[in-house]
Design a protein around this motif. Structure first.
Motif, PDB file in Angstrom:
ATOM      1  N   GLY A 259      -6.289   3.775  -0.534  1.00 42.39           N
ATOM      2  CA  GLY A 259      -4.897   3.356   0.083  1.00 42.39           C
ATOM      3  C   GLY A 259      -5.893   2.311   1.838  1.00 42.39           C
ATOM      4  O   GLY A 259      -5.164   1.083   1.192  1.00 42.39           O
TER       5      GLY A 259
ATOM      6  N   VAL B 177      -5.070   3.357  -5.984  1.00 44.06           N
ATOM      7  CA  VAL B 177      -4.423   4.594  -5.956  1.00 44.06           C
ATOM      8  C   VAL B 177      -4.453   5.767  -6.891  1.00 44.06           C
ATOM      9  O   VAL B 177      -5.110   6.799  -6.791  1.00 44.06           O
TER      10      VAL B 177
ATOM     11  N   ALA C 276      -6.407   9.237  -6.913  1.00 42.11           N
ATOM     12  CA  ALA C 276      -5.980  10.614  -7.271  1.00 42.11           C
ATOM     13  C   ALA C 276      -5.933  11.237  -8.372  1.00 42.11           C
ATOM     14  O   ALA C 276      -6.538  12.430  -8.396  1.00 42.11           O
TER      15      ALA C 276
ATOM     16  N   THR D  19       1.076  -1.195  -0.414  1.00 47.00           N
ATOM     17  CA  THR D  19       0.058  -0.070   0.049  1.00 47.00           C
ATOM     18  C   THR D  19       0.901   1.307   0.189  1.00 47.00           C
ATOM     19  O   THR D  19       0.577   2.372  -0.767  1.00 47.00           O
TER      20      THR D  19
ATOM     21  N   THR E 161       0.619   7.834  -7.143  1.00 40.51           N
ATOM     22  CA  THR E 161       0.180   9.314  -7.129  1.00 40.51           C
ATOM     23  C   THR E 161       1.294  10.631  -7.430  1.00 40.51           C
ATOM     24  O   THR E 161       0.566  11.244  -8.677  1.00 40.51           O
TER      25      THR E 161
ATOM     26  N   LEU F 277      -6.320   9.909  -1.519  1.00 40.18           N
ATOM     27  CA  LEU F 277      -5.641   8.817  -0.982  1.00 40.18           C
ATOM     28  C   LEU F 277      -5.384   8.114   0.198  1.00 40.18           C
ATOM     29  O   LEU F 277      -5.114   6.857  -0.189  1.00 40.18           O
TER      30      LEU F 277
ATOM     31  N   MET G  75       0.921   4.360  -3.243  1.00 40.84           N
ATOM     32  CA  MET G  75       0.424   5.265  -2.506  1.00 40.84           C
ATOM     33  C   MET G  75       1.332   6.808  -3.067  1.00 40.84           C
ATOM     34  O   MET G  75       1.246   7.648  -4.047  1.00 40.84           O
TER      35      MET G  75
END
Length: 268
Positions: free
Chosen positions: A194, A148, A152, A76, A84, A190, A80
């Motif tokens: 996550g 993710v 995002a 995770t 992102t 986020l 992330m």
């Protein structure tokens, strides 16, 4: 004339649909309390809480649970960061082949898990990488990044670029703009991404089968217990635990993303 009452036929169809989806899970809970340890008799001959104590004292359960939690947490975290960065690059930059790159990013979660698993196993074999904790993390990160990234990029597309430009006009650098402008707008997306990524990684089986070697995550342990049952209700007790663990982050992610249509600058 509009009526808020649902027709009886649609009500029955909705109830049947819910039963089809969730009735099997009710049996997991039921057989976690049965006194019968070798078969699934219905109705159960008796009910007991003893299997929860048996599961608590099984060291193999704790070992598998610990490995699953560590893998899900690291996968995770990787997702992330990379998800992102990929979302920010694709939203802000304009370049030839951007749509193709977007398609390639979401492809791992669209492909069957067995394809991803075979591909990773082949790659590890060609590069002579032994199976370890990190090979499982790499396998899980391939689909966690997509979760993710999707969260995002959806939030970034609703965030007006003018607030970023205003930040630069006021003298803020790239890091200050990211920390004080972009990140606050991305935070809930986020966090939700996550949590969903953690839940997906925690109960993943197919990719893990090809990347774990001799290591046993909790879903792999449950699968082996079903094939060679020793104390069958213990598997149901662990399934109840997994259900709760994966349901909590999903509910939190739902709550965090609900009502977030309005973000900074989106109305301008």
């Amino acid at each position: 004339m509009r009526s808020d009452r649902m027709p009886a036929g649609l009500t029955i169809a909705a109830i049947l649909g819910l039963l089809f989806l969730h009735l099997p899970m009710a049996f997991i809970f039921l057989y976690a309390f049965t006194t019968e340890d070798k078969s699934y008799q219905f109705p159960p001959p008796g009910l007991t809480l003893d299997w929860f104590q048996v599961a608590w004292n099984r060291q193999d359960v704790w070992d598998a649970l610990g490995l699953s939690v560590r893998v899900a947490a690291v996968a995770t975290l990787v997702a992330m960061v990379l998800g992102t960065l990929a979302a920010m690059a694709l939203v802000r930059a304009r370049f030839f082949g951007r749509e193709t790159v977007t398609l390639l990013l979401i492809l791992p979660i669209a492909l069957p898990g067995i394809i991803t698993g075979i591909a990773l196993r082949s790659a590890f074999g060609i590069m002579e990488i032994p199976f370890s904790f990190w090979t499982i993390v790499i396998g899980h990160a391939t689909f966690c990044i997509v979760v993710v990234h999707n969260n995002a990029i959806a939030r970034l597309r609703r965030t007006a670029g003018s607030i970023v430009e205003a930040s630069y006009d006021l003298g803020a650098g790239p890091w200050q703009t990211f920390r004080h402008v972009i990140l606050p707008n991305l935070a809930t997306a986020l966090l939700a991404g996550g949590m969903l990524a953690f839940a997906l990684s925690f109960d993943e089986v197919i990719v893990t089968t090809f990347t774990a070697g001799q290591q046993t995550t909790l879903p792999i342990w449950m699968l082996s217990e079903l094939v060679r049952p020793r104390q069958r209700p213990v598997t149901n007790v662990v399934a109840v635990f997994v259900f709760v663990v994966t349901l909590v982050p999903i509910l939190l992610a739902y709550r965090l993303t609900r009502g977030t249509d309005s973000v900074a600058g989106s109305g301008k």
